[in-house]
Motif scaffolding. Sequence first.
Motif, mmCIF file in Angstrom:
data_model
loop_
_atom_site.group_PDB
_atom_site.id
_atom_site.type_symbol
_atom_site.label_atom_id
_atom_site.label_comp_id
_atom_site.label_asym_id
_atom_site.label_seq_id
_atom_site.Cartn_x
_atom_site.Cartn_y
_atom_site.Cartn_z
ATOM 1 N N VAL A 260 30.684 13.472 -14.729
ATOM 2 C CA VAL A 260 30.393 14.883 -14.958
ATOM 3 C C VAL A 260 30.442 15.654 -13.647
ATOM 4 N N GLY A 261 29.939 15.064 -12.615
ATOM 5 C CA GLY A 261 29.910 15.733 -11.322
ATOM 6 C C GLY A 261 28.575 16.400 -11.093
ATOM 7 N N ASP B 219 27.879 19.294 -9.941
ATOM 8 C CA ASP B 219 27.812 20.729 -10.234
ATOM 9 C C ASP B 219 27.431 20.999 -11.694
ATOM 10 N N ARG B 220 28.000 20.238 -12.616
ATOM 11 C CA ARG B 220 27.752 20.481 -14.050
ATOM 12 C C ARG B 220 26.596 19.654 -14.602
ATOM 13 N N LEU B 221 26.079 18.684 -13.862
ATOM 14 C CA LEU B 221 25.014 17.793 -14.345
ATOM 15 C C LEU B 221 23.742 18.546 -14.757
ATOM 16 N N GLU C 156 23.397 21.562 -15.956
ATOM 17 C CA GLU C 156 23.662 22.283 -17.216
ATOM 18 C C GLU C 156 23.667 21.318 -18.403
ATOM 19 N N TYR C 157 24.313 20.165 -18.249
ATOM 20 C CA TYR C 157 24.325 19.172 -19.328
ATOM 21 C C TYR C 157 22.920 18.624 -19.592
ATOM 22 N N ARG D 181 20.128 20.332 -19.233
ATOM 23 C CA ARG D 181 19.426 21.374 -20.005
ATOM 24 C C ARG D 181 19.866 21.370 -21.466
ATOM 25 N N GLN D 182 21.161 21.221 -21.692
ATOM 26 C CA GLN D 182 21.656 21.170 -23.071
ATOM 27 C C GLN D 182 21.095 19.959 -23.811
#
Length: 134
Positions: A24-25, A27-29, A31-32, A34-35
């Motif tokens: 995922v990386g 940067d996006r971890l 956000e994922y 939280r989702q």
Amino acid sequence: MGGGLFNVNGAELVVILLVVALVVGPDRLPEYARQLAKFVRAAREQVTKVRDRVDEEVHAELGDVDWKALDPRQYDPRRIVREALLDDPAPATRRAGAGVAAGAAGAAAARVTVPAAQAPLVAGELAPFDDEAT
């Protein structure tokens, strides 16, 4: 931590999290994450609503059932037979075998009502017989 839903122990969980972080990386971890947290909260709320609904409907169907009284461990066959044998019969009837020597199994099995006006048989007299009975 291990032994949960997917039988994943602590070491395996760390490896899975590292692989997810690499794929995922960084940067996006967040956000994922939280989702995922939002999804878990929504799933818990739905489960709670369903559980409450089922409890309401079951309670409405069954009312106030005394489950302890229906517990099969509460039944004592000796007490049940004793209470059945000590139960007073209706005044116009008498128990089968009350005036005759009856076996214990016949007395305990069921109460048979016999009209009170029936006279006992005279010595040598045949008992009434119904040839149409099975």
